[in-house]
Design a protein around this motif. Structure first.
Motif, PDB file in Angstrom:
ATOM      1  N   LEU A 118      15.733  17.895  44.050  1.00 48.83           N
ATOM      2  CA  LEU A 118      16.230  16.557  44.316  1.00 48.83           C
ATOM      3  C   LEU A 118      17.751  16.554  44.167  1.00 48.83           C
ATOM      4  CD1 LEU A 118      13.619  14.358  42.359  1.00 48.83           C
ATOM      5  CD2 LEU A 118      13.584  15.052  44.766  1.00 48.83           C
ATOM      6  N   PRO A 119      18.475  15.980  45.119  1.00 47.74           N
ATOM      7  CA  PRO A 119      19.940  15.990  45.070  1.00 47.74           C
ATOM      8  C   PRO A 119      20.494  14.950  44.091  1.00 47.74           C
ATOM      9  CG  PRO A 119      19.209  14.804  47.006  1.00 47.74           C
ATOM     10  CD  PRO A 119      17.966  15.322  46.341  1.00 47.74           C
ATOM     11  N   VAL A 120      20.090  15.070  42.842  1.00 48.68           N
ATOM     12  CA  VAL A 120      20.482  14.119  41.806  1.00 48.68           C
ATOM     13  C   VAL A 120      20.859  14.905  40.550  1.00 48.68           C
ATOM     14  CG1 VAL A 120      19.755  12.100  40.453  1.00 48.68           C
ATOM     15  CG2 VAL A 120      18.828  12.441  42.747  1.00 48.68           C
ATOM     16  N   ARG A 121      21.908  14.481  39.873  1.00 48.12           N
ATOM     17  CA  ARG A 121      22.335  15.162  38.657  1.00 48.12           C
ATOM     18  C   ARG A 121      21.303  14.990  37.546  1.00 48.12           C
ATOM     19  NH1 ARG A 121      26.448  11.822  39.481  1.00 48.12           N
ATOM     20  NH2 ARG A 121      26.092  10.913  37.412  1.00 48.12           N
ATOM     21  N   PRO A 122      21.258  15.911  36.583  1.00 49.63           N
ATOM     22  CA  PRO A 122      20.361  15.752  35.433  1.00 49.63           C
ATOM     23  C   PRO A 122      20.683  14.470  34.659  1.00 49.63           C
ATOM     24  CG  PRO A 122      21.183  17.999  35.537  1.00 49.63           C
ATOM     25  CD  PRO A 122      21.963  17.217  36.547  1.00 49.63           C
ATOM     26  N   ALA A 123      19.637  13.820  34.173  1.00 46.98           N
ATOM     27  CA  ALA A 123      19.763  12.613  33.344  1.00 46.98           C
ATOM     28  C   ALA A 123      20.665  11.560  33.992  1.00 46.98           C
ATOM     29  CB  ALA A 123      20.285  12.982  31.953  1.00 46.98           C
ATOM     30  N   ALA A 124      20.491  11.341  35.294  1.00 46.35           N
ATOM     31  CA  ALA A 124      21.377  10.439  36.033  1.00 46.35           C
ATOM     32  C   ALA A 124      20.804   9.045  36.233  1.00 46.35           C
ATOM     33  CB  ALA A 124      21.717  11.038  37.394  1.00 46.35           C
ATOM     34  N   VAL A 125      19.479   8.875  36.079  1.00 44.06           N
ATOM     35  CA  VAL A 125      18.864   7.580  36.394  1.00 44.06           C
ATOM     36  C   VAL A 125      17.968   7.119  35.250  1.00 44.06           C
ATOM     37  CG1 VAL A 125      18.957   7.976  38.885  1.00 44.06           C
ATOM     38  CG2 VAL A 125      16.923   8.665  37.613  1.00 44.06           C
ATOM     39  N   ASP A 126      17.765   5.806  35.203  1.00 41.26           N
ATOM     40  CA  ASP A 126      16.896   5.214  34.186  1.00 41.26           C
ATOM     41  C   ASP A 126      15.451   5.105  34.663  1.00 41.26           C
ATOM     42  OD1 ASP A 126      19.097   4.406  32.287  1.00 41.26           O
ATOM     43  OD2 ASP A 126      19.688   3.261  34.063  1.00 41.26           O
ATOM     44  N   ALA A 127      15.247   5.162  35.968  1.00 39.32           N
ATOM     45  CA  ALA A 127      13.898   5.012  36.510  1.00 39.32           C
ATOM     46  C   ALA A 127      13.773   5.791  37.814  1.00 39.32           C
ATOM     47  CB  ALA A 127      13.565   3.536  36.748  1.00 39.32           C
ATOM     48  N   VAL A 128      12.602   6.358  38.011  1.00 45.13           N
ATOM     49  CA  VAL A 128      12.249   7.035  39.262  1.00 45.13           C
ATOM     50  C   VAL A 128      10.997   6.360  39.796  1.00 45.13           C
ATOM     51  CG1 VAL A 128      11.543   9.183  40.364  1.00 45.13           C
ATOM     52  CG2 VAL A 128      13.236   9.232  38.510  1.00 45.13           C
ATOM     53  N   PHE A 129      10.968   6.090  41.092  1.00 48.63           N
ATOM     54  CA  PHE A 129       9.822   5.428  41.696  1.00 48.63           C
ATOM     55  C   PHE A 129       9.152   6.344  42.715  1.00 48.63           C
ATOM     56  CE2 PHE A 129      12.436   2.014  40.129  1.00 48.63           C
ATOM     57  CZ  PHE A 129      11.508   1.142  39.587  1.00 48.63           C
ATOM     58  N   LEU A 130       7.867   6.552  42.512  1.00 50.45           N
ATOM     59  CA  LEU A 130       7.007   7.252  43.469  1.00 50.45           C
ATOM     60  C   LEU A 130       5.954   6.240  43.908  1.00 50.45           C
ATOM     61  CD1 LEU A 130       6.424  10.660  41.605  1.00 50.45           C
ATOM     62  CD2 LEU A 130       7.958  10.245  43.526  1.00 50.45           C
ATOM     63  N   VAL A 131       6.231   5.532  44.985  1.00 51.78           N
ATOM     64  CA  VAL A 131       5.351   4.456  45.443  1.00 51.78           C
ATOM     65  C   VAL A 131       4.575   4.938  46.662  1.00 51.78           C
ATOM     66  CG1 VAL A 131       5.238   2.056  46.226  1.00 51.78           C
ATOM     67  CG2 VAL A 131       6.991   2.745  44.568  1.00 51.78           C
TER      68      VAL A 131
END
Length: 248
Positions: free
Chosen positions: A147-160
């Protein structure tokens, strides 16, 4: 206008299955009058079963996607009590979550990624859905293990309604590992899926085998170092499961 699929779209995405069910029903009914009496009853029962499954699956889709509060996202308060400062939406071909989530939290920084790979996601329904609802222009291409996202970058991930489209267990494991990597400590992965359980099997019949059982989702969570934090049943057939990394 925020796009959301309803029962008509479900039929459009899965029309070959509906056509096969109707053809089975018609064929059984047509043959029943030419068969010996014992087989005649079986053919008629088969026709009735095919029609019944199509009717129950369509009614369930209409109730869940057209009539319930699923797309209002009010159930989110039960699994994600605080608005995230940043969140990631992961799609696998059909993304109908990023727009309503962006509208719900306009101050939250949103990252959207698209895992669709026609060589891996071979379901015809996904191809048809993607043609009808193209991915948002800001979606970043990605792979389950990157995933093109830095480590520990978001508070929530959504798999809908996204993770079940990865039919290989190894791809699902890599995706959950990546979701855990990009979550901040205390962050939550919100998984929204039909589970392969008694209720979904009763209304979708053999179609419920496209879903994954609860035990598989919990296995994936444990594999990635995530643990259940909250759960909410939506419309009786959809489960929203929040998984947390580190502190609750």
């Amino acid at each position: 206008m925020i796009r959301r699929s309803g029962a008509r779209d479900v039929i459009a995405y899965n029309w070959p299955q509906y056509a096969a069910g109707l053809a089975t029903a018609v064929a059984c009914a047509a043959l029943s009058g030419r068969l010996p009496r014992p087989l005649r009853a079986m053919a008629r029962a088969g026709s009735a079963a095919a029609v019944g499954l199509l009717a129950s699956a369509t009614a369930a889709s209409w109730f869940v996607y057209d009539r319930s509060g699923l797309y209002a996202y009010d159930w989110l308060d039960a699994v994600l009590p605080q608005a995230p400062a940043a969140h990631l939406v992961v799609g696998t071909g059909l993304d109908e979550a990023s727009a309503p989530l962006a509208a719900r939290w306009p101050a939250s920084r949103q990252i959207t990624v698209d895992l669709y790979d026609p060589a891996v996601t071979t379901e015809g329904s996904v191809r048809r859905a993607r043609r009808r609802v193209p991915p948002p222009p800001h979606a970043l291409p990605a792979r389950p293990g990157a995933l093109p996202v830095r480590p520990a970058a978001v508070d929530a991930v959504f798999l809908v309604f996204a993770a079940h489209e990865l039919r290989r267990a190894a791809d699902r494991e890599r995706l959950f590992e990546e979701c855990a990597r990009v979550l901040r400590p205390g962050g939550r992965l919100v998984l929204v899926e039909h589970f392969r359980d008694g209720a979904n099997t009763a209304v979708f019949g053999p179609g419920a085998w496209h879903f994954l059982p609860r035990a598989e989702w919990l296995r994936l969570a444990a594999h990635a170092g995530l643990r259940p934090a909250a759960e909410r049943r939506v419309a009786g057939l959809v489960t929203a499961l929040a998984l947390t990394r580190g502190r609750a």
